[in-house]
Motif scaffolding. Structure first.
Motif, PDB file in Angstrom:
ATOM      1  N   ARG A 308      -3.786  22.916  -7.813  1.00 57.26           N
ATOM      2  CA  ARG A 308      -3.783  21.321  -7.779  1.00 57.26           C
ATOM      3  C   ARG A 308      -3.669  21.044  -9.205  1.00 57.26           C
ATOM      4  NH1 ARG A 308      -6.096  16.840  -9.682  1.00 57.26           N
ATOM      5  NH2 ARG A 308      -8.622  17.461  -9.587  1.00 57.26           N
ATOM      6  N   ARG A 309      -5.231  21.755 -10.346  1.00 56.10           N
ATOM      7  CA  ARG A 309      -4.716  21.307 -11.644  1.00 56.10           C
ATOM      8  C   ARG A 309      -3.473  22.675 -11.994  1.00 56.10           C
ATOM      9  NH1 ARG A 309     -11.284  22.279 -13.664  1.00 56.10           N
ATOM     10  NH2 ARG A 309     -11.564  20.509 -12.567  1.00 56.10           N
ATOM     11  N   GLU A 310      -3.219  23.610 -11.171  1.00 55.91           N
ATOM     12  CA  GLU A 310      -1.995  24.076 -12.323  1.00 55.91           C
ATOM     13  C   GLU A 310      -0.368  23.660 -11.791  1.00 55.91           C
ATOM     14  OE1 GLU A 310      -1.983  27.317 -13.821  1.00 55.91           O
ATOM     15  OE2 GLU A 310      -4.094  27.667 -14.093  1.00 55.91           O
ATOM     16  N   GLU A 311      -0.542  23.043 -10.807  1.00 53.72           N
ATOM     17  CA  GLU A 311       0.760  21.974 -10.710  1.00 53.72           C
ATOM     18  C   GLU A 311       0.377  20.384 -11.723  1.00 53.72           C
ATOM     19  OE1 GLU A 311       4.730  20.949  -8.175  1.00 53.72           O
ATOM     20  OE2 GLU A 311       3.009  23.007  -8.515  1.00 53.72           O
ATOM     21  N   GLN A 312      -0.937  20.065 -11.977  1.00 49.65           N
ATOM     22  CA  GLN A 312       0.028  18.964 -12.474  1.00 49.65           C
ATOM     23  C   GLN A 312       0.108  19.594 -13.692  1.00 49.65           C
ATOM     24  OE1 GLN A 312      -4.194  17.040 -12.029  1.00 49.65           O
ATOM     25  NE2 GLN A 312      -3.515  15.752 -10.829  1.00 49.65           N
ATOM     26  N   ALA A 313      -0.615  20.899 -14.335  1.00 52.74           N
ATOM     27  CA  ALA A 313       0.010  21.175 -16.142  1.00 52.74           C
ATOM     28  C   ALA A 313       1.106  21.124 -16.292  1.00 52.74           C
ATOM     29  CB  ALA A 313      -1.052  21.874 -15.974  1.00 52.74           C
ATOM     30  N   LEU A 314       1.079  22.363 -14.660  1.00 52.65           N
ATOM     31  CA  LEU A 314       3.313  22.256 -14.709  1.00 52.65           C
ATOM     32  C   LEU A 314       3.635  20.873 -14.973  1.00 52.65           C
ATOM     33  CD1 LEU A 314       5.584  24.257 -14.613  1.00 52.65           C
ATOM     34  CD2 LEU A 314       5.150  23.603 -12.367  1.00 52.65           C
ATOM     35  N   GLN A 315       3.609  20.308 -14.127  1.00 51.24           N
ATOM     36  CA  GLN A 315       4.471  18.422 -13.845  1.00 51.24           C
ATOM     37  C   GLN A 315       4.217  18.258 -15.367  1.00 51.24           C
ATOM     38  OE1 GLN A 315       6.150  16.800 -11.865  1.00 51.24           O
ATOM     39  NE2 GLN A 315       5.636  17.751 -10.284  1.00 51.24           N
ATOM     40  N   GLY A 316       3.227  18.400 -16.093  1.00 49.73           N
ATOM     41  CA  GLY A 316       3.079  17.761 -17.383  1.00 49.73           C
ATOM     42  C   GLY A 316       3.944  18.163 -18.446  1.00 49.73           C
ATOM     43  N   ILE A 323      12.048  18.175 -18.529  1.00 51.60           N
ATOM     44  CA  ILE A 323      12.571  18.235 -16.878  1.00 51.60           C
ATOM     45  C   ILE A 323      11.837  17.806 -15.296  1.00 51.60           C
ATOM     46  CG2 ILE A 323      12.755  20.709 -16.063  1.00 51.60           C
ATOM     47  CD1 ILE A 323      12.341  21.955 -18.085  1.00 51.60           C
ATOM     48  N   THR A 324      12.996  17.627 -14.529  1.00 49.91           N
ATOM     49  CA  THR A 324      12.423  17.143 -13.333  1.00 49.91           C
ATOM     50  C   THR A 324      12.022  17.824 -11.995  1.00 49.91           C
ATOM     51  OG1 THR A 324      13.766  15.357 -13.728  1.00 49.91           O
ATOM     52  CG2 THR A 324      13.399  15.156 -11.813  1.00 49.91           C
ATOM     53  N   LEU A 325      10.652  17.940 -11.903  1.00 55.77           N
ATOM     54  CA  LEU A 325      10.594  18.970 -10.635  1.00 55.77           C
ATOM     55  C   LEU A 325       9.949  18.605  -9.902  1.00 55.77           C
ATOM     56  CD1 LEU A 325       8.161  21.764 -12.940  1.00 55.77           C
ATOM     57  CD2 LEU A 325      10.357  21.559 -12.345  1.00 55.77           C
ATOM     58  N   ASN A 326      10.802  18.603  -8.334  1.00 55.17           N
ATOM     59  CA  ASN A 326       9.870  18.300  -7.301  1.00 55.17           C
ATOM     60  C   ASN A 326       8.452  17.575  -7.281  1.00 55.17           C
ATOM     61  OD1 ASN A 326      12.700  17.717  -7.011  1.00 55.17           O
ATOM     62  ND2 ASN A 326      13.017  19.470  -5.318  1.00 55.17           N
ATOM     63  N   ARG A 327       7.638  16.994  -6.807  1.00 54.35           N
ATOM     64  CA  ARG A 327       5.996  17.132  -6.481  1.00 54.35           C
ATOM     65  C   ARG A 327       5.614  17.832  -5.037  1.00 54.35           C
ATOM     66  NH1 ARG A 327       3.177  13.719  -8.832  1.00 54.35           N
ATOM     67  NH2 ARG A 327       1.704  13.019  -6.340  1.00 54.35           N
ATOM     68  N   LYS A 328       4.612  18.091  -5.244  1.00 53.56           N
ATOM     69  CA  LYS A 328       4.563  19.307  -3.831  1.00 53.56           C
ATOM     70  C   LYS A 328       2.846  18.855  -3.861  1.00 53.56           C
ATOM     71  CE  LYS A 328       5.869  23.302  -5.721  1.00 53.56           C
ATOM     72  NZ  LYS A 328       5.885  24.763  -5.461  1.00 53.56           N
ATOM     73  N   GLU A 329       3.433  17.630  -2.294  1.00 54.05           N
ATOM     74  CA  GLU A 329       2.128  16.845  -1.946  1.00 54.05           C
ATOM     75  C   GLU A 329       1.570  17.356  -1.741  1.00 54.05           C
ATOM     76  OE1 GLU A 329       2.428  13.001  -0.319  1.00 54.05           O
ATOM     77  OE2 GLU A 329       3.895  12.176  -1.805  1.00 54.05           O
ATOM     78  N   ASP A 330       1.145  18.694  -0.817  1.00 53.76           N
ATOM     79  CA  ASP A 330       0.530  19.550  -0.239  1.00 53.76           C
ATOM     80  C   ASP A 330      -0.437  19.640  -1.253  1.00 53.76           C
ATOM     81  OD1 ASP A 330       2.905  21.342  -0.454  1.00 53.76           O
ATOM     82  OD2 ASP A 330       1.594  22.430   0.686  1.00 53.76           O
ATOM     83  N   LYS A 331      -0.468  20.480  -2.376  1.00 55.15           N
ATOM     84  CA  LYS A 331      -0.767  20.648  -3.704  1.00 55.15           C
ATOM     85  C   LYS A 331      -1.690  19.482  -4.388  1.00 55.15           C
ATOM     86  CE  LYS A 331       0.684  24.812  -3.264  1.00 55.15           C
ATOM     87  NZ  LYS A 331      -0.376  26.239  -3.371  1.00 55.15           N
ATOM     88  N   ILE A 332      -1.313  19.046  -4.807  1.00 50.91           N
ATOM     89  CA  ILE A 332      -1.769  17.787  -6.583  1.00 50.91           C
ATOM     90  C   ILE A 332      -1.933  16.298  -5.401  1.00 50.91           C
ATOM     91  CG2 ILE A 332      -0.556  18.705  -8.317  1.00 50.91           C
ATOM     92  CD1 ILE A 332       1.306  16.352  -8.062  1.00 50.91           C
ATOM     93  N   GLY A 333      -1.325  16.556  -4.121  1.00 50.12           N
ATOM     94  CA  GLY A 333      -2.001  15.089  -3.502  1.00 50.12           C
ATOM     95  C   GLY A 333      -0.582  13.921  -3.685  1.00 50.12           C
TER      96      GLY A 333
END
Length: 357
Positions: A308-316, A323-333
Motif C-alpha cells: 500500500r505504501r509503495e502504491e501511494q508513493a508511486l501515485q504521489g 501522469i495519471t495512474l489507475n488506482r488499485k483499491e486492493d493495494k491502497i484501499g
C-alpha cells in the motif's frame, strides 16, 4: 574388466538365440530343452555373483578385524574426548555424555565462547550472579523441574528446554547481550523479563507464560525502527504451542495452535510460525508468518501495508510528473470520507483513526 566365464558365455549365447527366435507376439520360440538349458545357465550365473559378493564381504570383515586389533581398548580409553572445540562447558546437575554433545553442538552453532548449564535440577532455588557466568557465557536450563532461577548478571544468550513447572527471571540489573532467549518443549514454565529482550522464540510448549514487566523491556535497538515507539519493536516467534500467554506491560496475547488450526487447516505444528509484535497503531497482535517471494519472513498485514505504501508513493510521484495512474483499491484501499468508519476495523471514524496519522 575380468574375462567372462564359460557359464556366462553360454548364457549369453542362449539369450541371443532366445531373442532371435521370439515370435511376433513376444512368445518364446525355444524348445523345452533349450529353455531348461537357458534357465540353468541363469541360475549358475546368479550363484557365481553370490560367491563374488561373499568374497567381498569377507574381505571387509578381515579389514575391520585388523583395524580393531591396531586400535587397542586402552588406547581408546586414554584418548581425550572433545565435545566442542569452541565451548568451555560447565554443568550443574546430572547430564549424560549424549546430552552434553547435543548441547555443545547447539551452543557451538551460536558462536558462544563458554556455557553454563543447569541440568535435571529438581526443587532448586538459585540466584545466578557474576560468579557463575559473564558476558561471554550462554546459559542453558535443561530438564529442570519445580525450580526457580533468577539471573542477576550479564550473559550472552539463554536457552531453556525440556523444563517443567520452572520459573526463570531476568532481573533488571541483568543483561542478555544478544537480547535473544529460546524456549523449547517446556511445560508450565514461566519466564519473567525485567531487562531488554528483542527476540523470544518459543516452540512446542504447553501452558507456558512470558511476562515482560514493561514495554521498555520488549525491543531490539539493532532493528530499524520506522516511526515505532521505543520499546515496542521486539518480537515473539512461536510454533506448535498450546495455551501460550504473552504479557507485555498491560497488553496480553494468547497463542494456541489448536485454536489457530480451526481457522487455517493448512498450518503445521512444527513448521508454521506465528509472530507476536506491535503494529503501527500500537496494537499487540499474533499473526501467521509467511514467506515472501524473496524468502524473507513477514506477515500478510505487513506485506499488504508495504504494498500500500509503495502504491501511494508511486501515485504521489505520478501526480508530481503530471501522469495519471489507475488506482488499485486492493493495494491502497478505497477512498474514505472523514466520517466513514475506518476500513481497518477499529470501529472508529476514519478521521480519528488511520486518517489522523
Amino acid at each position: 574388466m575380468s574375462a567372462l566365464s564359460a557359464a556366462e558365455k553360454k548364457r549369453m549365447e542362449l539369450q541371443k538365440k532366445f531373442n532371435a527366435k521370439k515370435g511376433a507376439d513376444g512368445a518364446p520360440a525355444l524348445s523345452a530343452e533349450e529353455q531348461k538349458e537357458l534357465l540353468a545357465a541363469k541360475l549358475k550365473q546368479l550363484k557365481l555373483e553370490e560367491e563374488r559378493m561373499n568374497e567381498k564381504n569377507k574381505t571387509w570383515d578381515d579389514n575391520a578385524k585388523v583395524f580393531k586389533a591396531a586400535v587397542s581398548e586402552d588406547t581408546v580409553k586414554a584418548a581425550p574426548v572433545k565435545l566442542c572445540k569452541t565451548v568451555d562447558m560447565k554443568t550443574e546437575g546430572s547430564m549424560s555424555d549424549g546430552e552434553k554433545a547435543k548441547l555443545s553442538a547447539m551452543i557451538g552453532s551460536a558462536h558462544a565462547q563458554s556455557m553454563k548449564a543447569y541440568s535435571n535440577h529438581s526443587r532448586v532455588t538459585c540466584d545466578i550472579t557474576e560468579a557463575e557466568c559473564n558476558a561471554q557465557t550462554t546459559l542453558v536450563f535443561n530438564g529442570c523441574s519445580d525450580s526457580t532461577y533468577i539471573l542477576k548478571t550479564y550473559s550472552a544468550k539463554i536457552f531453556i528446554q525440556n523444563c517443567e513447572n520452572t520459573s526463570i527471571t531476568i532481573a533488571p540489573e541483568a543483561k542478555v547481550l544478544t537480547e535473544t532467549v529460546e524456549v523449547h518443549r517446556c511445560i508450565e514454565t514461566k519466564l519473567a523479563v525485567s531487562s531488554r529482550v528483542g527476540t523470544l522464540q518459543i516452540d512446542q510448549c504447553i501452558d507456558c507464560e512470558a511476562n515482560f514487566t514493561s514495554n521498555e523491556c520488549f525491543g531490539n535497538p539493532s532493528m530499524i525502527r520506522k516511526g515505532r515507539e521505543f520499546g515496542k519493536d521486539g518480537r515473539v516467534v512461536w510454533a506448535g504451542c498450546e495455551n501460550l500467554v504473552i504479557k507485555i506491560g498491560e497488553d496480553k496475547v494468547v497463542g494456541d495452535f489448536e485454536t489457530e488450526k480451526l481457522d487455517d487447516s493448512t498450518i503445521n505444528s512444527e513448521r508454521t510460525q506465528f509472530k507476536v509484535s506491535y503494529d503501527a497503531r500500537g496494537v499487540l497482535r499474533s499473526e501467521k508468518v509467511i514467506r515472501l517471494r524473496n524468502g524473507f519472513p513477514s506477515t500478510k498485514r505487513e506485506d499488504d501495508e508495504h504494498d500500500r505504501r509503495e502504491e501511494q508513493a508511486l501515485q504521489g510521484l505520478a501526480e508530481k510528473m503530471g501522469i495519471t495512474l489507475n488506482r488499485k483499491e486492493d493495494k491502497i484501499g478505497r477512498k474514505c470520507k472523514p466520517n466513514d468508519l475506518c476500513h481497518c476495523g477499529s470501529g472508529k471514524k476514519f478521521k480519528k483513526c488511520c486518517g489522523a496519522c
